[in-house]
Motif scaffolding. Structure first.
Motif, mmCIF file in Angstrom:
data_model
loop_
_atom_site.group_PDB
_atom_site.id
_atom_site.type_symbol
_atom_site.label_atom_id
_atom_site.label_comp_id
_atom_site.label_asym_id
_atom_site.label_seq_id
_atom_site.Cartn_x
_atom_site.Cartn_y
_atom_site.Cartn_z
ATOM 1 N N ASP A 149 0.834 -1.205 0.000
ATOM 2 C CA ASP A 149 0.000 0.000 0.000
ATOM 3 C C ASP A 149 0.866 1.253 0.000
ATOM 4 O OD1 ASP A 149 -2.407 -1.444 0.099
ATOM 5 O OD2 ASP A 149 -2.367 -1.530 2.287
ATOM 6 N N LYS A 150 1.928 1.250 0.800
ATOM 7 C CA LYS A 150 2.831 2.406 0.853
ATOM 8 C C LYS A 150 3.519 2.617 -0.491
ATOM 9 C CE LYS A 150 3.638 2.145 5.795
ATOM 10 N NZ LYS A 150 4.588 1.894 6.880
ATOM 11 N N GLU A 151 3.872 1.520 -1.144
ATOM 12 C CA GLU A 151 4.491 1.619 -2.474
ATOM 13 C C GLU A 151 3.505 2.247 -3.461
ATOM 14 O OE1 GLU A 151 6.825 -1.331 -5.628
ATOM 15 O OE2 GLU A 151 5.981 -2.160 -3.779
ATOM 16 N N ILE A 152 2.241 1.838 -3.396
ATOM 17 C CA ILE A 152 1.193 2.407 -4.249
ATOM 18 C C ILE A 152 1.050 3.904 -3.971
ATOM 19 C CG2 ILE A 152 -1.319 2.439 -4.636
ATOM 20 C CD1 ILE A 152 -1.205 -0.672 -4.271
ATOM 21 N N LEU A 153 1.038 4.272 -2.700
ATOM 22 C CA LEU A 153 0.901 5.690 -2.330
ATOM 23 C C LEU A 153 2.067 6.528 -2.838
ATOM 24 C CD1 LEU A 153 -0.457 5.339 1.317
ATOM 25 C CD2 LEU A 153 -1.724 6.099 -0.709
ATOM 26 N N ARG A 154 3.281 5.978 -2.730
ATOM 27 C CA ARG A 154 4.450 6.726 -3.218
ATOM 28 C C ARG A 154 4.362 6.964 -4.725
ATOM 29 N NH1 ARG A 154 6.987 4.158 1.171
ATOM 30 N NH2 ARG A 154 7.414 2.215 0.087
ATOM 31 N N ILE A 155 3.917 5.981 -5.467
ATOM 32 C CA ILE A 155 3.790 6.131 -6.918
ATOM 33 C C ILE A 155 2.676 7.120 -7.250
ATOM 34 C CG2 ILE A 155 3.153 4.942 -9.060
ATOM 35 C CD1 ILE A 155 4.580 2.426 -7.848
ATOM 36 N N GLU A 179 -0.788 -0.077 -15.249
ATOM 37 C CA GLU A 179 0.620 0.299 -15.083
ATOM 38 C C GLU A 179 1.017 0.270 -13.611
ATOM 39 O OE1 GLU A 179 4.558 1.444 -15.671
ATOM 40 O OE2 GLU A 179 3.093 0.487 -16.999
ATOM 41 N N LEU A 180 0.151 0.738 -12.749
ATOM 42 C CA LEU A 180 0.427 0.708 -11.316
ATOM 43 C C LEU A 180 0.592 -0.733 -10.841
ATOM 44 C CD1 LEU A 180 0.746 2.324 -8.707
ATOM 45 C CD2 LEU A 180 -1.748 2.373 -8.501
ATOM 46 N N GLY A 181 -0.280 -1.605 -11.293
ATOM 47 C CA GLY A 181 -0.183 -3.028 -10.943
ATOM 48 C C GLY A 181 1.115 -3.644 -11.436
ATOM 49 N N ARG A 182 1.516 -3.282 -12.653
ATOM 50 C CA ARG A 182 2.770 -3.798 -13.201
ATOM 51 C C ARG A 182 3.948 -3.394 -12.316
ATOM 52 N NH1 ARG A 182 6.977 -2.382 -15.731
ATOM 53 N NH2 ARG A 182 6.426 -0.215 -16.094
ATOM 54 N N ARG A 183 3.947 -2.145 -11.886
ATOM 55 C CA ARG A 183 5.071 -1.640 -11.081
ATOM 56 C C ARG A 183 5.136 -2.259 -9.687
ATOM 57 N NH1 ARG A 183 5.792 4.711 -11.976
ATOM 58 N NH2 ARG A 183 5.418 4.792 -14.205
ATOM 59 N N VAL A 184 3.980 -2.524 -9.102
ATOM 60 C CA VAL A 184 3.983 -3.094 -7.741
ATOM 61 C C VAL A 184 3.781 -4.610 -7.748
ATOM 62 C CG1 VAL A 184 3.233 -0.936 -6.660
ATOM 63 C CG2 VAL A 184 1.515 -2.631 -7.327
ATOM 64 N N LYS A 185 3.741 -5.168 -8.965
ATOM 65 C CA LYS A 185 3.625 -6.620 -9.148
ATOM 66 C C LYS A 185 2.332 -7.185 -8.562
ATOM 67 C CE LYS A 185 8.634 -7.267 -9.408
ATOM 68 N NZ LYS A 185 8.938 -5.896 -9.706
ATOM 69 N N LEU A 186 1.210 -6.520 -8.911
ATOM 70 C CA LEU A 186 -0.129 -6.979 -8.533
ATOM 71 C C LEU A 186 -1.040 -6.846 -9.748
ATOM 72 C CD1 LEU A 186 -0.641 -5.174 -5.088
ATOM 73 C CD2 LEU A 186 -0.237 -7.621 -5.435
ATOM 74 N N SER A 187 -2.137 -7.587 -9.757
ATOM 75 C CA SER A 187 -3.100 -7.477 -10.856
ATOM 76 C C SER A 187 -3.822 -6.127 -10.752
ATOM 77 C CB SER A 187 -4.121 -8.607 -10.776
ATOM 78 O OG SER A 187 -4.988 -8.399 -9.666
ATOM 79 N N PRO A 188 -4.338 -5.629 -11.892
ATOM 80 C CA PRO A 188 -5.091 -4.377 -11.855
ATOM 81 C C PRO A 188 -6.270 -4.440 -10.881
ATOM 82 C CG PRO A 188 -4.547 -4.918 -14.117
ATOM 83 C CD PRO A 188 -4.138 -6.098 -13.271
ATOM 84 N N ALA A 189 -6.943 -5.586 -10.810
ATOM 85 C CA ALA A 189 -8.078 -5.731 -9.892
ATOM 86 C C ALA A 189 -7.621 -5.615 -8.436
ATOM 87 C CB ALA A 189 -8.778 -7.068 -10.127
ATOM 88 N N SER A 190 -6.490 -6.221 -8.136
ATOM 89 C CA SER A 190 -5.946 -6.160 -6.780
ATOM 90 C C SER A 190 -5.542 -4.727 -6.423
ATOM 91 C CB SER A 190 -4.749 -7.099 -6.678
ATOM 92 O OG SER A 190 -4.398 -7.324 -5.352
ATOM 93 N N VAL A 191 -4.923 -4.030 -7.381
ATOM 94 C CA VAL A 191 -4.535 -2.636 -7.172
ATOM 95 C C VAL A 191 -5.781 -1.782 -6.972
ATOM 96 C CG1 VAL A 191 -3.532 -0.607 -8.290
ATOM 97 C CG2 VAL A 191 -2.333 -2.778 -8.358
ATOM 98 N N LYS A 192 -6.819 -2.022 -7.777
ATOM 99 C CA LYS A 192 -8.068 -1.269 -7.651
ATOM 100 C C LYS A 192 -8.638 -1.422 -6.246
ATOM 101 C CE LYS A 192 -12.612 -0.759 -9.856
ATOM 102 N NZ LYS A 192 -13.514 -0.906 -8.746
ATOM 103 N N ASN A 193 -8.666 -2.651 -5.728
ATOM 104 C CA ASN A 193 -9.169 -2.897 -4.375
ATOM 105 C C ASN A 193 -8.340 -2.151 -3.327
ATOM 106 O OD1 ASN A 193 -11.224 -4.546 -5.303
ATOM 107 N ND2 ASN A 193 -10.027 -6.427 -5.051
#
Length: 153
Positions: A8-14, A25-39
């Motif tokens: 989550d902190k990595e997502i916030l920094r980006i 793209e966010l999911g690619r960078r943090v190595k999570l699926s787009p659905a997981s990033v969306k959640n």
């Protein structure tokens, strides 16, 4: 903070640097699926970690060429001041408003078309705070080297 992990902190920094990044793209960078990033983003929004999304606009494009910091020294800084601060914070030309420690308890950043508007704003502050306002220090911003603003709603 409770409820957030290192991903989550990595997502916030980006997001802090690239608020318009796609979930893919966010999911690619943090190595999570787009659905997981969306959640995770939705969770971070609900927690208040993400306060909003906005564009950083150069005030000159709105003919606001005068950028100013107002530092206010109050006689009494109590919860009654909050009502006035909330009203001032809603003004369109106010970019930031802080209560802070130190001799001058309030810091306001605002943009204006001209110096006459700056004088009017200072007068409005005196009117709202009345005798509680001991001093207003006005500083003209000459140049900006970095700014990152978050819109509060």
């Amino acid at each position: 903070m409770p409820g957030i992990d290192e991903k989550d902190k990595e997502i916030l920094r980006i997001l802090r640097k690239e608020g318009r990044i796609t979930l893919t793209e966010l999911g690619r960078r943090v190595k999570l699926s787009p659905a997981s990033v969306k959640n995770r983003v939705e969770k971070l929004e609900k927690l208040g970690a993400i306060k909003g999304y906005s564009a950083i606009i150069d005030p000159a494009f709105l003919d606001e060429f005068v950028q100013v910091l107002f530092e206010l020294k109050l006689s009494i800084d109590d919860k009654n001041v909050d009502v006035i601060l909330r009203r001032i914070a809603k003004l369109e030309n106010v970019q930031a408003l802080y209560r802070r420690s130190g001799e001058k308890q309030i810091l306001i950043r605002a943009s204006f078309h001209n110096t006459d508007e700056v004088k009017e704003f200072a007068g409005m502050l005196k009117k709202h705070f009345g005798k509680n306002l001991e001093r207003v220090e006005v500083t003209l911003i000459i140049d900006t080297f970095k700014e990152c603003w978050v819109a509060n709603e």
